[in-house]
Enzyme design. Sequence first.
Site, mmCIF file in Angstrom:
data_model
loop_
_atom_site.group_PDB
_atom_site.id
_atom_site.type_symbol
_atom_site.label_atom_id
_atom_site.label_comp_id
_atom_site.label_asym_id
_atom_site.label_seq_id
_atom_site.Cartn_x
_atom_site.Cartn_y
_atom_site.Cartn_z
ATOM 1 N N HIS A 1 0.806 -1.224 0.000
ATOM 2 C CA HIS A 1 0.000 0.000 0.000
ATOM 3 C C HIS A 1 0.837 1.272 0.000
ATOM 4 C CE1 HIS A 1 -4.253 0.649 -0.131
ATOM 5 N NE2 HIS A 1 -4.502 -0.493 0.487
ATOM 6 N N ASP B 1 -2.637 2.130 -4.416
ATOM 7 C CA ASP B 1 -3.852 1.929 -3.635
ATOM 8 C C ASP B 1 -4.800 0.986 -4.366
ATOM 9 O OD1 ASP B 1 -5.196 3.460 -5.591
ATOM 10 O OD2 ASP B 1 -4.881 5.300 -4.475
#
Length: 191
Positions: free
Chosen positions: A168, A172
């Site tokens: 992450h 995303d």
Amino acid sequence: MTALVARREREKERFKAQEGIDLTLLPYFTEAVCEALREFPVLNARWEDGELRRYHAQHISVAVATEHGLVTPVVHDAGDLNVTGLAKRIADVVQRAHGRKLKVEDIEGGTFTVNNTGSFGSIASKPIVNVPQVGIVTMERAVKRPIVMENDAIAVRWMMNVCLSFDHRALDGLEAGGFLASLKAKLEAAG
């Protein structure tokens, strides 16, 4: 996966006779992964010296479970290869991994990992990112399932789950979802 499974079935005997190796779904899957990585290059990346470095070339690590543990040899420049080239290179690194004949350069420089947990019969798994890379995708077992078609008829079709894990810090869910949608479309069109 119905069309792709049928394509493999049509080609596998000729392929074995010409190339001397078995034709599996993995090279088709890897080719589709490389194509999707071109659209979503943020996944074709590694952390190097504290910075995220994206790559144009797809250097695909292939997870290989051996009796000595898991190794991830790299098919360098995988995006430049067709299904035949990928099948040969994957078969080569897998064979050398099982024979403990990999060299350091065979396991360095991967930019993304492909894992074939389906070869063990798995239909869903959660892969762990192969650090310093930022993404790994699993190819689960292709299985026949009843599917409701557009005209509400029920038909038996080959289906396969694909599982993606990603870092992450590098991307995303929007990009990850886009990559998976692209990969799905490529696999469905590959037949």
